[in-house]
Structures are given as C-alpha cells and as structure tokens.
Scaffold this motif. Structure first.
Motif, PDB file in Angstrom:
ATOM      1  N   TYR A   3      29.307  47.658  40.403  1.00 24.92           N
ATOM      2  CA  TYR A   3      30.695  47.199  40.427  1.00 24.92           C
ATOM      3  C   TYR A   3      30.785  45.999  41.367  1.00 24.92           C
ATOM      4  CZ  TYR A   3      31.833  51.665  38.265  1.00 24.92           C
ATOM      5  OH  TYR A   3      31.884  52.746  37.408  1.00 24.92           O
ATOM      6  N   ASP A   4      31.719  45.116  41.067  1.00 19.12           N
ATOM      7  CA  ASP A   4      31.964  44.010  41.989  1.00 19.12           C
ATOM      8  C   ASP A   4      32.588  44.526  43.280  1.00 19.12           C
ATOM      9  OD1 ASP A   4      31.177  41.754  40.290  1.00 19.12           O
ATOM     10  OD2 ASP A   4      32.893  42.338  39.057  1.00 19.12           O
ATOM     11  N   VAL A   5      33.455  45.536  43.163  1.00 16.10           N
ATOM     12  CA  VAL A   5      34.189  46.077  44.313  1.00 16.10           C
ATOM     13  C   VAL A   5      34.182  47.593  44.247  1.00 16.10           C
ATOM     14  CG1 VAL A   5      36.423  46.222  45.466  1.00 16.10           C
ATOM     15  CG2 VAL A   5      35.708  44.065  44.417  1.00 16.10           C
ATOM     16  N   ARG A  22      42.893  42.618  42.276  1.00 16.97           N
ATOM     17  CA  ARG A  22      43.108  42.521  40.838  1.00 16.97           C
ATOM     18  C   ARG A  22      43.881  41.247  40.480  1.00 16.97           C
ATOM     19  NH1 ARG A  22      40.212  43.394  37.887  1.00 16.97           N
ATOM     20  NH2 ARG A  22      40.093  45.626  37.597  1.00 16.97           N
ATOM     21  N   ALA A  25      41.354  38.102  41.546  1.00 16.80           N
ATOM     22  CA  ALA A  25      40.071  38.094  40.833  1.00 16.80           C
ATOM     23  C   ALA A  25      40.156  39.069  39.657  1.00 16.80           C
ATOM     24  CB  ALA A  25      38.929  38.473  41.777  1.00 16.80           C
ATOM     25  N   ASP A  27      38.925  39.351  36.809  1.00  7.60           N
ATOM     26  CA  ASP A  27      37.741  39.684  36.013  1.00  7.60           C
ATOM     27  C   ASP A  27      36.757  40.567  36.770  1.00  7.60           C
ATOM     28  OD1 ASP A  27      37.350  37.530  37.756  1.00  7.60           O
ATOM     29  OD2 ASP A  27      35.651  36.760  36.599  1.00  7.60           O
ATOM     30  N   TRP A  28      37.030  40.889  38.029  1.00  3.72           N
ATOM     31  CA  TRP A  28      36.106  41.717  38.800  1.00  3.72           C
ATOM     32  C   TRP A  28      36.255  43.191  38.411  1.00  3.72           C
ATOM     33  CZ3 TRP A  28      35.940  39.925  44.648  1.00  3.72           C
ATOM     34  CH2 TRP A  28      35.404  38.630  44.701  1.00  3.72           C
ATOM     35  N   SER A  29      35.126  43.893  38.402  1.00  9.87           N
ATOM     36  CA  SER A  29      35.155  45.337  38.163  1.00  9.87           C
ATOM     37  C   SER A  29      35.431  46.058  39.479  1.00  9.87           C
ATOM     38  CB  SER A  29      33.827  45.807  37.559  1.00  9.87           C
ATOM     39  OG  SER A  29      32.737  45.463  38.407  1.00  9.87           O
ATOM     40  N   SER A 231      29.035  45.167  45.094  1.00 12.95           N
ATOM     41  CA  SER A 231      28.774  43.879  45.745  1.00 12.95           C
ATOM     42  C   SER A 231      29.622  43.739  47.007  1.00 12.95           C
ATOM     43  CB  SER A 231      29.077  42.735  44.773  1.00 12.95           C
ATOM     44  OG  SER A 231      28.247  42.816  43.642  1.00 12.95           O
TER      45      SER A 231
END
Length: 495
Positions: A3-5, A22, A25, A27-29, A231
């Motif tokens: 996951y990005d976050v 959200r 960003a 597009d971040w998961s 990440s």
C-alpha cells in the motif's frame, strides 16, 4: 500486500489524515488497521473524552498567570485557531455531502469560565480583558450579577449562597462534539472513496524495508498473522503508539516513556438536572493542583440524549489503552529509558501527590467537589463512570526526565517515511491542524503540488498566525451556517 499508505488506529486522527491524503493524492492506495471490532471506540468514543470543541474560549489552563500577575493567552489563541481550522475542514466535507447531517456530531453549547474566590475572579477578569477584542473571541461577556448568572445557569446559581465571591464569562459560540460519530463518518467517506478499512486487526510489529515499512498484523477474528507493506506509515494508535515505536527501534523515542492517566466523571441523565443546565462550564485548578485538574460541568449529547458530566477525577491504570493490557507500563520500561522514568517521578512530585490524593477520594469527597458547581447536588442522582486512557509523553527536557506537557507530539523518524502521534489534549479538536502538520513534515517534497487542494480543506494553510486569525474570523459565520451552529449569531444577539 503493498500500500502507498498504512494508517494504524481507527480514531479521529487517523480518519482525518486519511481524508486529507485522499484529497491531495487521490490515486494512492490507503489501508486502515484497527485492533478493536469497530471505529472510534477508544479515545475518540463519546464517553472516553469530554466531548468539547476546545477553542480556548473558557479553559483557564490555556491562559496561565505568571508570578508577576500578568496573563499569557498565547495557548488559548493557538487552540482557538486550530479548532476553527477543524470546523472549516468539517464544514467543507459536509458541504460536499460526505459527513451526513452535522447535528449528529456537533451542536451549539455555550461555554463558560467559572471563577470563585478573589484570586479566581481576578484571573477571569485578566483573561477576559486580554481576549475579548481578539477576532476569534469577540462577543465574550463577563459578569458578577447574580440575577444574570442565575438566568444563564440556574442549576449552579439559583441556590448558591450570596456570600460566595464568584464570576462568569460566557461565550455563546461553544460546541459539544461527538468525536466517535465524526470518526465513523470520516472513515465511511474514506472507505467509499476507495480506501480499505479493516477492524479486528492488531499490528504486532513493524520494521524498516528498503522503500518503506513492513508490518506484522494479527487478524484477531481469523487467528492468523500476515504481512503488510506500506511506503508511508502513520501510527495514530493512542497508547499503543509508543510500544510500536519501541519495537521498531526508532531512535528518536529511545529515551521516551509514557505515563498513563485515566479519568473518571460523575454523570447524570436526571431530567430535573439536565433541563437546568445547557452549557460547558470550566472552573480553575485549586491552589497546588496541576493544570490538568481543572473541573468542568458539561452538557453532553450522546445518541440524541442529553446528560451532564462533572470531573475529571484522576485515576490510574498501568494500561496504555482502556482495552489494553496490565503489563503495558512495565513493558515500556527499557534499559535506555528507565532513567527518564525515574527523573520524571522526582521532578513531577506535584503531579504524583495530586494523583495519590485523587486515588484516595471517596464518594463523599467527589460529591463535595461537585457541590462547588452544583450547591444542591445529591449523590443519588450521579453515577461514577470511567473515561478513556491517556498516555502522557515522558522524555528528557534539559537533561532530565519529565512529563513533557499535556499536548500532542509528532514523531517523524529520520530513517523511513513514517509519522507517529503521542500525547493527548486538545488532540481531537485540533485534529485537522495537527494532521496538516504531519503532511508537511512527512512529505515536504510534495507540499507545493498539494497546496491548492489543502487550501480548500485547511484555510490559510501556511499563513502566519496574525494574518490567520483575522481571515478565519470572517469565515466563522459561513462555517457555522454549514454546520448548523447558532452560537456566533446567538452570542451577538444576546449581548
């Protein structure tokens, strides 16, 4: 699973950060992990906090006196600005149809400062004079007129002795906030926009990897352990944050400790009492007592029902969470931080004495404290309830261990992209500002690209404090209109 976050903890802070991320960003998961079987059930729960929109309106502990008799209102102004940022954030999400009806989580309830004794009345007067012309505190009214005080607060003043030296300061723009409902609304909106939210998941450990953090997670219902990679990781798990940082070997907290404090309140839903008091009334600490002991008598609205709460009375448990383990405190003591704990005990003897005195209180003593606010209080009408568990930061300041204030502290390790939140009050009220600070500290390289989106959610983000107060004041009425709050207008009409 990558996951990005990854956000650890299902409270107001995590929910707020998730919504900000959200928006900036999209597009971040995003993955949210919560140990309990629901969201907003620990410190964000309605019964685990005072439910106050802390705006510095009447709390004496935000305006301390110095030895020369002058007053410092800097903290009150800062907290006031932070709460108005939160209100703007909530109003924007309400206007976008993401939080449902605002009266489900925020309502107008006037705030009062209540002073007794000559010294207390003088403190209140200095506070009033220092704040009443500030843009965020306009409309405050101070009085010692007994008829007016009885009109405002009949439960407190109808049967009070005329010999009492007392005064009130009223702010009509105060609020009562159900942070549990707000947390769940934020998380519902976050999940509806693609984030993944899992309850019943306990993060056991985390370790740095080449491009982020690896987490070991226990599925408490399925009785299995699995790995997650993030990440960026945010630890907003309340009292569980410090142990996770310790297990991760984060150098920045190697000498940190945590001091758990539990709070108790007297609570009633007796109609003949509730109907005579719709307010949050803050007193001042007694001589020799720490600032956190300021008593208050509050209207609370939970699940559509009105209550009164009085407190807090300090209690103690070695748990770091209300649903934590008895070994939380001893397990937090390490070879590197035990001297910090020892120093904190030596240099916070006033706090230790206060806590011991609170633990020794009987029901009669608690009722006697209540009668300072409600002279005719009958103990049969009130029940003792335990609120949430707070863990105050214990660290080295000036080379010695101490309990480092009672605010919130953000930890951002030098190695690995992570942010962690430690501490307590005024936390929830300042959640939007604090989480915007988390973004700025965690993603300095992206802030210029995110500034436009943040400006919509966080008014005047990056503007100096002196400019912000004036510009915020012009937005108060608009935000109150969206949130269906009547305080600002009602305050001006009343005065």
């Amino acid at each position: 699973m990558d996951y990005d976050v990854v956000l650890v903890g299902g409270g107001i802070m995590t929910a707020t950060l998730g919504m900000l991320l959200r928006k900036v960003a999209p597009d971040w998961s995003i993955l949210v992990l919560e140990r309990l079987d629901g969201l907003g059930l620990e410190s964000s729960s309605a019964w685990n906090n005072a439910g106050t929109g802390h705006a510095g309106l009447c709390e004496f502990n935000y305006t301390p006196l110095d030895g020369a008799g002058s007053i410092d209102v800097g903290s009150a102004v800062t907290v006031g600005e932070q709460f108005h940022v939160s209100k703007h954030f909530w109003a924007k999400l309400v206007a976008d149809g993401l939080l449902g009806e605002p009266e489900d989580f925020i309502r107008t309830v006037p705030h009062f400062g209540f002073a007794h004794g000559a010294a207390g009345v003088e403190h209140l007067r200095l506070r009033y004079e220092a704040l009443r012309h500030h843009p965020l505190f306009e409309g405050m009214t101070m009085t010692q007129d007994r008829d007016l005080m009885s009109e405002w607060l009949p439960l407190m003043f109808d049967d009070r002795s005329p010999e009492d030296d007392v005064a009130l300061c009223r702010s009509g723009g105060g609020t009562d906030v159900d942070y549990g409902v707000l947390t769940r609304r934020l998380c519902s909106a976050l999940e509806g926009d693609g984030a993944e939210i899992r309850t019943g998941q306990e993060v056991r450990s985390l370790s740095r990897s080449r491009n982020g953090w690896d987490l070991q997670v226990r599925d408490l219902e399925g009785d299995r352990t699995y790995g997650v990679h993030g990440s960026f990781v945010f630890l907003g798990a309340g009292g569980a944050t410090l142990p996770l940082l310790q297990r991760a070997g984060v150098d920045e907290v190697s000498h940190y400790g945590g001091f758990p404090i539990s709070g108790q309140f007297l609570r009633t839903d007796a109609a003949h009492l509730v109907s005579q008091h719709r307010a949050k009334v803050y007193g001042h600490a007694e001589p020799g007592a720490p600032a956190i002991s300021v008593p208050h008598l509050d209207t609370r609205i939970v699940d559509g029902r009105e209550y009164l709460m009085f407190g807090p009375f300090a209690a103690f448990s070695p748990r770091f969470l209300k649903r934590g383990a008895l070994l939380d405190l001893p397990r937090s003591v390490t070879a590197r931080n035990w001297t910090t704990y020892a120093g904190a005990g030596i240099h916070n003897q006033e706090m230790v004495r206060y806590l011991i005195g609170q633990l020794a209180m009987t029901d009669k003593m608690r009722t006697r404290s209540l009668r300072r606010f409600v002279p005719t209080a009958d103990s049969a009408d009130w029940q003792l309830s335990t609120a949430g568990q707070r863990v105050q930061v214990v660290k080295r300041v000036g080379g010695r261990g101490t309990i480092a204030g009672f605010g919130t502290e953000i930890v951002t390790p030098r190695k690995g992209r992570m942010a962690a939140l430690l501490g307590a009050s005024p936390g929830a009220s300042a959640s939007a500002s604090i989480m915007a600070d988390v973004l700025a500290r965690s993603f300095p390289d992206r802030m210029s690209g995110w500034s436009d989106a943040l400006q919509e959610l966080i008014p005047d983000f990056g503007v100096t404090s002196s400019e912000r107060a004036v510009r915020m004041a012009t937005a108060v009425s608009a935000n109150d209109g969206v949130l269906k709050l009547s305080g600002t207008v009602a305050q001006r009409k009343y005065d």
